[in-house]
Design an enzyme around this catalytic site. Structure first.
Site, mmCIF file in Angstrom:
data_model
loop_
_atom_site.group_PDB
_atom_site.id
_atom_site.type_symbol
_atom_site.label_atom_id
_atom_site.label_comp_id
_atom_site.label_asym_id
_atom_site.label_seq_id
_atom_site.Cartn_x
_atom_site.Cartn_y
_atom_site.Cartn_z
ATOM 1 N N LYS A 9 -7.981 -3.552 -4.880
ATOM 2 C CA LYS A 9 -6.733 -4.166 -4.649
ATOM 3 C C LYS A 9 -6.749 -5.603 -4.885
ATOM 4 O O LYS A 9 -5.759 -6.235 -5.603
ATOM 5 C CB LYS A 9 -6.022 -3.750 -3.433
ATOM 6 C CG LYS A 9 -5.967 -2.239 -3.133
ATOM 7 C CD LYS A 9 -5.228 -1.983 -2.126
ATOM 8 C CE LYS A 9 -5.030 -0.293 -2.035
ATOM 9 N NZ LYS A 9 -4.239 0.066 -0.785
ATOM 10 N N ASP A 41 0.934 -1.291 -0.110
ATOM 11 C CA ASP A 41 0.051 -0.026 0.049
ATOM 12 C C ASP A 41 0.732 1.412 0.190
ATOM 13 O O ASP A 41 2.082 1.310 0.203
ATOM 14 C CB ASP A 41 -0.977 0.043 1.244
ATOM 15 C CG ASP A 41 -1.621 1.267 1.595
ATOM 16 O OD1 ASP A 41 -2.318 1.749 0.474
ATOM 17 O OD2 ASP A 41 -1.657 1.778 2.714
ATOM 18 N N PHE A 42 0.414 2.411 -0.309
ATOM 19 C CA PHE A 42 1.241 3.589 -0.402
ATOM 20 C C PHE A 42 1.062 4.388 1.006
ATOM 21 O O PHE A 42 1.997 4.557 1.402
ATOM 22 C CB PHE A 42 1.136 4.299 -1.857
ATOM 23 C CG PHE A 42 1.734 5.716 -1.583
ATOM 24 C CD1 PHE A 42 3.165 5.242 -2.135
ATOM 25 C CD2 PHE A 42 1.741 6.794 -1.976
ATOM 26 C CE1 PHE A 42 4.238 6.206 -2.411
ATOM 27 C CE2 PHE A 42 2.306 8.025 -1.972
ATOM 28 C CZ PHE A 42 3.766 7.488 -2.192
ATOM 29 N N SER A 99 -2.307 1.756 -4.597
ATOM 30 C CA SER A 99 -2.762 2.904 -3.780
ATOM 31 C C SER A 99 -3.999 3.416 -4.239
ATOM 32 O O SER A 99 -4.391 3.540 -5.385
ATOM 33 C CB SER A 99 -1.662 4.217 -3.991
ATOM 34 O OG SER A 99 -2.148 5.201 -3.163
ATOM 35 N N GLY A 100 -4.848 3.620 -2.980
ATOM 36 C CA GLY A 100 -6.012 4.003 -3.259
ATOM 37 C C GLY A 100 -6.090 5.668 -3.392
ATOM 38 O O GLY A 100 -7.243 6.338 -3.541
ATOM 39 N N ARG A 111 -13.853 13.152 -0.907
ATOM 40 C CA ARG A 111 -12.807 13.746 -0.527
ATOM 41 C C ARG A 111 -11.971 14.537 -1.783
ATOM 42 O O ARG A 111 -11.617 15.615 -1.429
ATOM 43 C CB ARG A 111 -11.747 12.634 0.016
ATOM 44 C CG ARG A 111 -11.989 12.394 1.393
ATOM 45 C CD ARG A 111 -11.043 11.024 1.873
ATOM 46 N NE ARG A 111 -11.161 9.680 1.328
ATOM 47 C CZ ARG A 111 -10.429 8.650 1.090
ATOM 48 N NH1 ARG A 111 -9.186 8.905 1.404
ATOM 49 N NH2 ARG A 111 -10.646 7.660 0.492
ATOM 50 N N ASN A 127 -9.226 -0.920 3.130
ATOM 51 C CA ASN A 127 -9.287 -1.261 1.752
ATOM 52 C C ASN A 127 -8.022 -2.183 1.243
ATOM 53 O O ASN A 127 -7.730 -2.287 0.049
ATOM 54 C CB ASN A 127 -9.208 0.099 0.873
ATOM 55 C CG ASN A 127 -7.871 0.866 0.814
ATOM 56 O OD1 ASN A 127 -7.174 0.952 2.044
ATOM 57 N ND2 ASN A 127 -7.410 1.465 -0.205
ATOM 58 N N GLU A 152 -1.397 10.501 4.669
ATOM 59 C CA GLU A 152 -2.222 10.303 3.551
ATOM 60 C C GLU A 152 -1.846 11.613 2.607
ATOM 61 O O GLU A 152 -2.078 12.670 2.595
ATOM 62 C CB GLU A 152 -3.656 10.345 3.861
ATOM 63 C CG GLU A 152 -3.830 9.185 5.220
ATOM 64 C CD GLU A 152 -4.241 7.862 4.423
ATOM 65 O OE1 GLU A 152 -4.589 7.982 3.278
ATOM 66 O OE2 GLU A 152 -3.611 7.004 5.016
ATOM 67 N N ASP A 161 -2.300 -1.180 5.512
ATOM 68 C CA ASP A 161 -2.715 -0.422 7.003
ATOM 69 C C ASP A 161 -4.058 -0.334 7.136
ATOM 70 O O ASP A 161 -4.457 -0.175 8.226
ATOM 71 C CB ASP A 161 -2.062 0.930 7.241
ATOM 72 C CG ASP A 161 -2.576 1.884 6.484
ATOM 73 O OD1 ASP A 161 -3.026 2.904 6.951
ATOM 74 O OD2 ASP A 161 -2.646 1.903 5.244
#
Length: 207
Positions: free
Chosen positions: A141, A8-9, A96-97, A53, A167, A17, A164
């Site tokens: 993902k 994940d990023f 990455s989301g 967002r 998602n 974030e 983490d």
């Protein structure tokens, strides 16, 4: 024998974030951070939260977004762990989301092989508040990892994931080795190993 590692990023390789850093430009970081925290804990639908967002970013100059994206802080040990895994012949992919504007730049700095993320839509050099891409949904993902495994001819036991948030659950289901890094409780429950120290070099103990 692990052959592929998916990271994940946000809050895994990058310290914080990405979208919260973008939102600071327009003074909306508290609103965006609140939504992000709930989404990562599994309390909100990821797709709906992402759209909400990104809408706060409408009107920001895309050059400013690029500048912020190229100055994001990385988690301690990020470059070291990627180098360590690559020395073992493991391919490194980022899911990455968040956004390609950040992950594509970080790829050049950290040295991973590729990233799958989202794109902030812009028109005439200004963000429209819309978003699209490969990682729009809560289960994106997992779906992409399933396809990658098929393309590369990999079994579940040859894949590891590090993440983490909620998602990341879907990609955990596709991997044999699952590491929850400074993670939300919802992800820790599904992990093979849990790392609570904010240093990615801790992962060396398990690979």
């Amino acid at each position: 024998m692990i052959k592929l590692c998916v990271f994940d990023f946000d809050s895994t390789l990058m310290d914080g974030e990405t979208i919260t850093n973008f939102a600071k430009v327009v003074g909306k970081e508290k609103e965006v951070q609140s939504i992000t925290s709930r989404a990562m804990a599994g309390e909100l639908d990821f797709y709906e939260s992402l759209k909400q967002r990104v809408s706060y970013l409408k009107g920001i100059d895309s050059k400013k977004i690029k500048e912020v994206a190229q100055n994001l802080p990385f988690i301690e040990g990020a470059k070291d762990i990627i180098s360590y895994l690559k020395q073992k012949g493991i391919r490194i992919i980022v899911f990455s989301g968040g956004f390609h504007v950040a992950t594509d730049y970080a790829k050049e700095v950290l040295g991973y092989d590729a990233s799958f993320a989202n794109y902030l839509h812009e028109k005439n050099g200004v963000l429209t508040g819309n978003v699209g891409g490969e990682m729009m949904f809560g289960d994106s993902k997992g779906k992409v990892l399933k396809e990658l495994k098929a393309i590369l001819g990999l079994t579940k036991d040859e894949v590891m994931c590090v993440g983490d948030g909620a998602n990341d659950l879907s990609m955990f289901k596709e991997a044999g080795l699952k590491i929850a890094f400074c993670a939300n409780e919802v992800l820790k429950k599904e992990a093979t190993f849990i790392v609570d120290k904010k240093d990615l070099r801790e992962i060396k103990k398990y690979v």
